[in-house]
Structures are given as structure tokens and as C-alpha cells.
Design a protein around this motif. Structure first.
Motif, short mmCIF file in Angstrom:
data_model
loop_
_atom_site.label_atom_id
_atom_site.label_comp_id
_atom_site.label_asym_id
_atom_site.label_seq_id
_atom_site.Cartn_x
_atom_site.Cartn_y
_atom_site.Cartn_z
N ALA A 670 0.86 -1.09 -0.03
CA ALA A 670 -0.06 -0.21 0.06
C ALA A 670 0.87 1.41 0.18
CB ALA A 670 -0.90 -0.04 1.15
N VAL A 671 2.02 1.34 0.79
CA VAL A 671 2.84 2.33 0.79
C VAL A 671 3.66 2.40 -0.57
CG1 VAL A 671 5.05 3.14 2.03
CG2 VAL A 671 3.21 2.30 3.39
N ARG A 672 3.81 1.21 -1.08
CA ARG A 672 4.56 1.62 -2.37
C ARG A 672 3.58 2.11 -3.36
NH1 ARG A 672 8.96 -0.74 -4.67
NH2 ARG A 672 8.61 -1.19 -7.09
N GLN A 673 2.47 1.66 -3.36
CA GLN A 673 1.40 1.96 -4.25
C GLN A 673 1.18 3.70 -4.15
OE1 GLN A 673 0.00 0.06 -6.74
NE2 GLN A 673 -0.53 2.22 -7.63
N LYS A 674 1.27 3.96 -3.03
CA LYS A 674 0.97 5.41 -2.81
C LYS A 674 2.05 6.25 -3.43
CE LYS A 674 0.00 8.48 1.13
NZ LYS A 674 -0.22 8.78 2.88
N VAL A 675 3.42 5.74 -3.05
CA VAL A 675 4.53 6.27 -3.65
C VAL A 675 4.20 6.21 -5.14
CG1 VAL A 675 7.13 6.39 -4.04
CG2 VAL A 675 5.92 6.04 -1.72
N GLN A 676 4.18 5.08 -5.89
CA GLN A 676 3.77 5.10 -7.22
C GLN A 676 3.11 6.12 -7.62
OE1 GLN A 676 5.84 2.77 -9.41
NE2 GLN A 676 4.79 4.11 -10.82
N ASN A 677 1.94 6.23 -7.16
CA ASN A 677 0.35 7.09 -7.71
C ASN A 677 1.19 8.39 -7.41
OD1 ASN A 677 -1.00 4.94 -7.72
ND2 ASN A 677 -1.94 5.15 -5.98
N LYS A 678 1.98 8.93 -6.44
CA LYS A 678 2.55 10.37 -6.20
C LYS A 678 3.59 10.57 -7.48
CE LYS A 678 4.35 13.34 -2.69
NZ LYS A 678 4.92 13.36 -1.29
N LEU A 679 4.63 9.36 -7.70
CA LEU A 679 5.22 9.47 -8.82
C LEU A 679 4.63 9.67 -10.01
CD1 LEU A 679 8.32 9.24 -9.80
CD2 LEU A 679 7.93 6.72 -9.97
N ASN A 680 3.70 8.89 -10.43
CA ASN A 680 2.93 9.17 -11.60
C ASN A 680 2.53 10.44 -11.93
OD1 ASN A 680 3.43 6.56 -12.06
ND2 ASN A 680 1.25 5.87 -11.35
N GLN A 681 1.84 11.00 -10.75
CA GLN A 681 1.30 12.43 -10.69
C GLN A 681 2.52 13.39 -10.87
OE1 GLN A 681 -1.64 13.47 -11.02
NE2 GLN A 681 -1.16 15.36 -10.94
N LYS A 682 3.61 13.14 -10.22
CA LYS A 682 4.85 14.21 -10.49
C LYS A 682 5.43 14.09 -11.98
CE LYS A 682 5.40 16.25 -6.49
NZ LYS A 682 5.29 17.50 -6.53
N VAL A 683 5.49 12.90 -12.41
CA VAL A 683 6.01 12.84 -13.76
C VAL A 683 4.84 13.44 -14.63
CG1 VAL A 683 6.33 10.99 -15.49
CG2 VAL A 683 7.18 10.80 -13.22
#
Length: 777
Positions: A670-683
Motif C-alpha cells: 500500500a505504501v509502495r502504491q501510494k509512492v507510485q501514484n505520487k510519482l505518476n502524478q509528479k511525472v
């Protein structure tokens, strides 16, 4: 290898068979082939180290000094030299393994791989010429299976090549075992003639089978019959009678069942699969991998007696040395033990045709009756990756492998939640659903015991749950009568658990109807073989008293830990511990050493934390450790209730540890997915910012537009393409709109960047993206 029959079924108790029997067909083409291959590979590879050691012995200086002919030493030397003569001695077949260099062994293995690949290619399924839907369906399945085999062979080839690169003969032999066995069998299969080789192979897997059944909690059969025990003439006499009746004939030392003659006598053939045309795969499966090319009167006639070829076990008969066909084995054993008919005959769905249809034909002819079996139970197959689990496809998991990661109860529940006569899936999703049902039932029964001990419930709230119990009974009864629809039974039980739990969790409702619901749940699941849902420890009273003490102390400390006055908190914690003084010693005297140690450690830690004026957080952390570590290791599930208080029950330590691990992994995911979602948004934001950072006047002259246009107006909007072609009015209008948007985006970005400037702003965004990517590594 095993076929299942039963004579009488007790309809009053689903779990009890008055008489159950298992046929062990331990003379079988697959058994013969595998036993032979294993023996040949063993001689080829495993004897190599022994041979090399013995050869060193023969050539040792000491043996070399023995006289050539006289005395015992001379005799011993002569015998050793003869035994290890690679050209004429009994170990001459080890010449290859003993002398093969690494390049020669690699060549040998690669040749075997090439032959195997050619064999696979030659066995590519052919599309059926007619429009038979059954044949078409089988063709599609065969294509999927063939593609899987090609993929597996490709993976095997890669593994073998890696082993060859390693330079280790042991690794090469291990990786190439399957293809080497095939090659060795074709070359030397005829040399294996010892019956014990085939018998030992059958006995080994029979032993493992019954061990696995015991591990799964499956009842032992009343009678076990083996066809090898009937090769005293009883099989031959059975076939001779069929021949005398005119429904069997000899051909080149083999004997076949004459279907046309059988039908002329008024019997019906192919009752289970009434199709006029058998597929090639069905006929091949029925006759076996080692079938002879003898002349048959009809392609559909099947073997009763097979003339043994070199490398196959053989028994005497009036037709010459041979062995029984697969189908006749079951009929001989069944008629011997069960007489004139079978009430219930069971097996896999793939046995309908040809095996069970052929069994019925020969048995009905032998017994001279038109019906041999009253009921057939054909079970569906397990599927993995969408294909039937099969050794030939190498997409199988053994029972022992499954039991290493799941309990027998969980596997049984998984199968009960799927229709027994349809294809069943073995998958993570299927086993997770079974585990969820198991946890729900165990938790309900454990919670009920806890509330029974607490007492204090008043009558009330019974009517609704009693209606649910009656409804569940009706659903279960109808489901059992509906072709043993166990998924519906589990569904009814699952719903009843939820309804009973709601009543149990209501402090104003009586436990009486909950106890009745629990009885129905346990008795129904026990009938289906799902037992041990109510877990306990002995001595139960001592365990219960001790765990209650720990749980009460923990709850009290959790409450006083919130006291803001440190000195008062210290006093309250000490008082709580003092109240349970001597409880750990009492548990110790009851033989509960591990629990006593955990209690003593908890009490001492609490006193230590209190005296050091520890914070509320430190006290609560120690209380959490009791719940999540100490109690789990003791097989006790201790849970905090949302409304205050607690509940505890006994549970499987391993199951709780797996749950904790899964919860941790889920939290990490869940933490990893949260980071991934944030990364996708930042990219995405960075990409938009980098596009917006292009000065409007450069929009159509750089980047992806560079070289596309040749002339521009004063605003930087293109007027011509690079080839001097004029732009259309519509295209120019679109470019004007794009330019206007770029002006707007550029100005917005300038405001966001502020005094630091656009480049610094972009650099910061890139740094944030890089940091998030680093977190995901």
C-alpha cells in the motif's frame, strides 16, 4: 493408477461408506515406461561415481602387486578385472558414463534435446477435417497443451545450456534428466526385464499416495486390490471366458474385445459418452503409450491382453507371454470382490471414455447382465494456468507441496467451494477465499467460547437468528440433494456465521440461539470433513485462567497509561501488576512454562517502565508486543475491540504468523502504491511543465516541430512547410489556437516559478521525481 469403487452407500450419513474399495492398477504402460527410464538413468548417472572409485581400486598399486593366477589374492584380482571390464563385464553399459568427457556428454545431451524437439514438432495437433464440435473443442485444448510443452522444452533447453556452461557433469545430468531418460529408454529399454523394478516403482507411489490421503484427512478404504496379485491365472481366465463367449479374439499374441460382436448380443456400447466417433487422443489414452501395432478387426476394439515386448513385464497365458490391458484389470478385481454389480463407481471425468465405457462392456459381457454399475461419480479435474493439471504437461503441484504452504483443512475447503463434478481451479484466489472462510468460522467459534465464559447475557433477540438457522438447514439439505452442491452448503454456512456473529456481538441478546447456530455450523462442516475449527489447549482450565490474567492486566494498563500525571500513572501500573502476583508461578506449576515466562516478563517490564516514568506510548507499545508477539507465539489470538475491552481465543500459531506476514506485505504494498501514484502524478506534472517552459516564439521551431516548418510570421506561427508548401487555412487556424494556449501555459508557469525562475523550478521537480523513483527501488 487408482480407480475407486464402492458397493453400498448409507444415505443416512453422508460421511460414512459401509464398504469402500480401491483398485490399484499397478501394471500400466506409464508405470512400465517410467520405472524403466528411472532404472536406466540410475545406471547411466548414479553408478558413475561408484564405478570410478572401484576402477581406482583395481588399478591401485596394492592390487597391482597381487599375483596373476595363484592364491586368493590372484583370484580376487582376476574377478575384479573381469567385473570392471568395460567391453565384456556386467558394467559394460557404464562405458559412456565412465568415460564421457564434458564435450562428449554435452554433445550427447544436445542430441537428445534435438530429438525431443523434433518429436514435439511432429506431434503438433492437426485441425479436424469434419465440423464435429467435440473434436474441435479437443483440438483447441490440444493446441494449448502443445504450446505449453513447446514453451517448457524451450525453458529446459535454456537450463541445460546454462548447466553445460557451468562445466559440472552433475548439473548437466540433473538438468537433462528427462530428455536423457527418453533417449536411454529408446536405446536400452529392452534390457530391463526384472519384474521387481516395475513392482518397486508401483509400491513406492502407492505408499506415498496413502500417506498423502492420511495427511489430507481422507478415510482409508476397507479393501485395497492390486492387479499384480491377480496374475495367478485369474486375469487370464476372465479373458478366456470372454473369448469363449465370442466377444474377444486373439491377434499376434494379443487379445482384443470385439465391440461389434458385443453389440450383436444386444448390449449397448458407450453409455457414458454416446458418441459414434472416438477421437485419436481418447483411443491413444485407452490403449496406452506402449500399445502394439497388432491387427484389430475394428479401430475401436480395445486390448484385453497385450503381448509383452522386450523391456516389459510378462506373465504366461494360452496366447503367449503378456500382460493385462488397463480396462480389464479393474473388471477382474471388481467382480472378484463385489460380485455381480457395483452400486457406485467413481473416478475422474476423463475416465468416462474409454476406460469406464470399456470396463462396463467387458464386465456386462462376462456377467451376462445389461447393467453392471448403478451410479457413476465422475470428479472434475484440477486446473492450473487454465489447463488440466497433468504430469505430461508438467503443470502440476504435488499434495506434499500444497500441504507445505496450506493446511489440509484449507485445501479441503477450497475444493468444497467448487463443484465436485466440474473443473476446479487451484489458484491463489481460490485458496485465499478458502482461508477467509476458515478464519471467519474459527473466529466465530472462538469468540463464542469467550462470551460463554464471561456470561451475564439475558434472554432476547432469539427469533431472527432462529429463523436464519431454520433457513440454513433447509438450504443445506436441498444443496446436498442437488448433486452434492457443496459450494451452496459453504455459502449457507458462511451467511449463518455472519448472522450468528451479529447476535453474539450484541450485549443485549441471548447466546442460546448462537449456540444452536454453532452446533449446525460445526456438525455440517464436520460432515464434509472440515474439522478442528474449535481450537483448544490442554490443560484448558489452566490455560484459560492464565490468558485471562494476562489479557485483563494488559487491558488495565492500557487504560491507566492515559493518565497524564506521571507519578499517579506509575502507582496505578504497579497496583495492577500487584493484583496478579503469583499468577505466573501458578501457570508454571500447571506445566505452562512458555506462558508463565511470557507472563513474568510482561509483569517485570511493566514495573520497570513504571519506575522509569516511561511515557504512555512506551507502555502501550509493550502492551502491543504482548498481543502481537508473545500471544501469537503461544497460539493465542488476542484482539482489541473497537468499543473498548478485548476478546481472545486459541488459534494456530503458524496461521497467525502467516496472517501477520501477509498484513505486513499488504501494508508495504500500500505504501509502495501510494509512492507510485505520487510519482505518476509528479511525472505527469513535470511533462506538462517542460512543455509549458518552451517560449511561445520557439514552439514551432524547436523540439518535435523542428524542421517541420519553413517560414513563420512575426508571432512565430508557421506559414509554410519545410518544402515551401503553403499551409491550409484550417491548419493555420489550429496553430494559432495552439500558440495562444502556449502563451497562457508559459505565463502560468512563470508565476509558479516565481523569482527562482523556470529552470530552477524544473530542476526542483526533476529532483522530486528522482527521489520518488529512489524510494521505489
Amino acid at each position: 493408477m487408482a480407480d475407486f469403487d464402492t458397493l453400498t452407500y448409507d444415505t443416512a450419513a453422508l460421511e460414512n461408506f459401509i464398504h469402500g474399495r480401491i483398485n490399484i492398477t499397478d501394471i500400466d504402460d506409464k508405470i512400465i515406461l517410467r520405472a524403466r527410464q528411472n532404472k536406466l538413468f540410475s545406471l547411466f548417472s548414479e553408478a558413475l561415481p561408484l564405478y570410478m572409485q572401484c576402477k581406482c581400486l583395481v588399478s591401485s598399486p596394492k592390487v597391482a602387486t597381487y599375483p596373476a593366477t595363484s592364491g586368493f589374492q590372484g583370484f580376487l584380482k582376476h574377478q575384479l578385472l573381469q567385473f570392471f571390464d568395460l567391453h565384456n563385464g556386467p558394467l559394460r553399459h557404464l562405458q559412456e558414463a565412465a568415460s564421457l568427457s564434458l564435450p562428449d556428454l554435452s554433445k550427447h545431451v544436445n542430441e537428445a534435446l534435438t530429438k525431443k524437439a523434433a518429436k514435439l514438432k511432429a506431434k503438433a495437433p492437426e485441425k479436424p477435417k469434419d465440423g464435429n464440435s467435440r473434436a474441435q473443442q479437443e483440438y483447441e485444448t490440444l493446441v494449448d497443451e502443445h504450446n505449453l510443452k513447446l514453451k517448457q522444452h524451450s525453458e529446459l533447453t535454456e537450463n541445460v545450456q546454462e548447466a553445460i556452461k557451468s562445466g559440472s557433469k552433475e548439473r548437466i545430468l540433473s538438468a537433462a534428466r528427462e530428455v536423457l531418460m527418453d533417449a536411454l529408454d529408446k536405446e536400452r529399454g529392452h534390457t530391463i526385464t526384472d519384474h521387481s523394478i516395475f513392482d518397486d516403482h508401483g509400491r513406492r507411489f502407492e505408499k506415498e499416495y496413502f500417506e498423502d490421503m492420511k495427511a489430507l484427512g481422507i478415510l482409508e478404504p476397507d479393501v485395497v486390490t492390486r492387479i499384480t496379485e491377480y496374475m495367478d491365472g485369474r486375469v487370464q481366465k476372465f479373458i478366456e471366458k470372454l473369448e469363449e463367449m465370442g466377444v474377444a479374439y486373439e491377434s499376434s499374441g494379443s487379445v482384443y474385445f470385439d465391440i461389434a460382436a458385443f453389440q450383436k448380443l444386444g448390449y449397448h456400447y458407450r453409455k457414458l459418452v454416446p458418441d459414434l466417433h472416438a477421437t485419436a487422443k481418447e483411443m491413444e489414452e485407452g490403449e496406452g503409450a506402449l500399445a502394439a501395432d497388432d491387427e484389430k478387426r475394428s479401430p475401436n476394439d480395445f486390448a484385453l491382453w497385450k503381448k509383452s515386448k522386450p523391456g516389459e513385464p510378462a506373465w504366461p497365458s494360452k496366447w503367449g507371454p503378456g500382460r493385462p490391458g488397463w480396462h480389464i484389470e479393474c473388471s477382474v478385481m471388481a467382480t472378484d470382490k463385489n460380485g455381480a454389480y457395483l452400486d457406485i463407481h467413481a473416478g475422474g471425468e476423463d475416465l468416462k471414455f474409454p476406460h469406464h465405457d470399456n470396463e462396463m462392456a467387458q464386465s456386462e459381457a462376462y456377467l451376462q447382465r445389461s447393467q453392471w454399475v448403478n451410479y457413476f461419480w465422475h470428479a472434475g479435474h484440477l486446473h492450473i494456468e487454465g489447463l488440466k493439471m497433468s504430469k505430461s504437461l508438467k503443470n502440476f503441484i504435488t499434495i506434499r507441496q500444497a500441504l507445505a504452504v496450506h493446511s489440509a483443512r484449507q485445501l479441503r475447503l477450497m475444493l468444497l467451494m467448487q463443484a465436485w463434478d466440474k473443473g476446479m481451479n487451484y489458484s491463489d484466489q481460490a485458496i485465499d477465499m478458502a482461508k477467509a472462510e476458515e478464519r471467519r468460522m474459527k473466529h466465530f467459534l472462538g469468540s463464542l467460547e469467550f462470551w460463554q465464559r464471561r456470561g451475564g447475557r439475558q434472554p432476547g433477540g432469539e427469533e431472527k437468528l432462529m429463523e436464519a438457522i431454520d433457513s440454513s438447514k433447509d438450504k443445506i439439505h436441498k444443496a446436498i440433494l442437488d448433486n452434492f452442491a457443496t459450494p451452496k452448503v459453504v455459502e449457507a454456512i458462511s451467511k449463518l456465521v455472519l448472522e450468528a456473529k451479529a447476535t453474539m456481538d450484541s450485549p443485549t441478546d441471548s447466546l442460546e440461539p448462537v449456540l444452536k447456530a454453532a452446533h449446525l455450523i460445526e456438525s455440517t462442516m464436520s460432515m464434509l470433513g472440515v474439522e478442528g475449527l474449535r481450537i483448544t489447549r490442554e490443560p484448558k482450565e489452566a490455560w484459560t485462567e492464565a490468558v485471562d490474567t494476562v489479557a485483563d492486566l494488559r487491558q488495565q494498563v492500557r487504560e491507566v497509561a492515559r493518565e497524564k500525571d506521571a507519578s499517579k500513572r506509575q502507582q496505578l501500573v504497579k497496583e495492577a501488576v500487584a493484583k496478579v502476583a503469583g499468577s505466573s508461578a501458578k501457570a508454571q506449576s500447571a506445566g505452562l512454562k512458555d506462558l508463565a515466562n511470557a507472563m513474568d516478563s510482561f509483569e517485570k517490564d511493566l514495573v520497570g517502565l513504571a519506575e522509569s516514568n516511561s511515557s504512555m506510548g512506551q507502555l502501550l507499545e509493550r502492551c502491543d508486543r504482548v498481543r502481537d508477539v508473545d500471544m501469537v507465539q503461544l497460539g493465542v489470538r488476542l484482539e482489541d475491540r473497537g468499543t473498548g475491552g478485548y476478546i481472545w481465543m486459541f488459534d494456530d500459531r503458524e496461521a497467525m504468523e502467516v496472517e501477520q506476514k501477509e498484513a505486513e506485505e499488504k501494508a508495504k504494498a500500500a505504501v509502495r502504491q501510494k509512492v507510485q501514484n505520487k510519482l505518476n502524478q509528479k511525472v505527469k506534472e513535470l511533462e506538462l511543465a517542460e512543455k509549458a517552459a518552451i517560449p511561445p516564439k520557439d514552439l514551432f521551431q524547436n523540439g518535435s516541430n523542428k524542421g517541420v516548418y519553413g517560414e513563420f510570421d512575426a508571432e512565430g506561427i508557421p506559414t509554410k512547410l519545410a518544402n515551401s508548401e503553403e499551409l491550409s487555412a484550417k491548419k493555420r487556424k489550429d496553430l494559432v489556437k495552439e500558440m495562444a494556449k502556449q502563451h497562457k501555459d508559459f505565463e502560468k508557469l512563470q508565476k509558479q516559478a516565481g523569482d527562482t525562475g523556470i529552470e530552477a523550478f524544473l530542476a526542483k521537480m526533476r529532483s522530486e521525481v528522482a527521489e520518488l523513483e529512489k524510494q521505489l527501488q
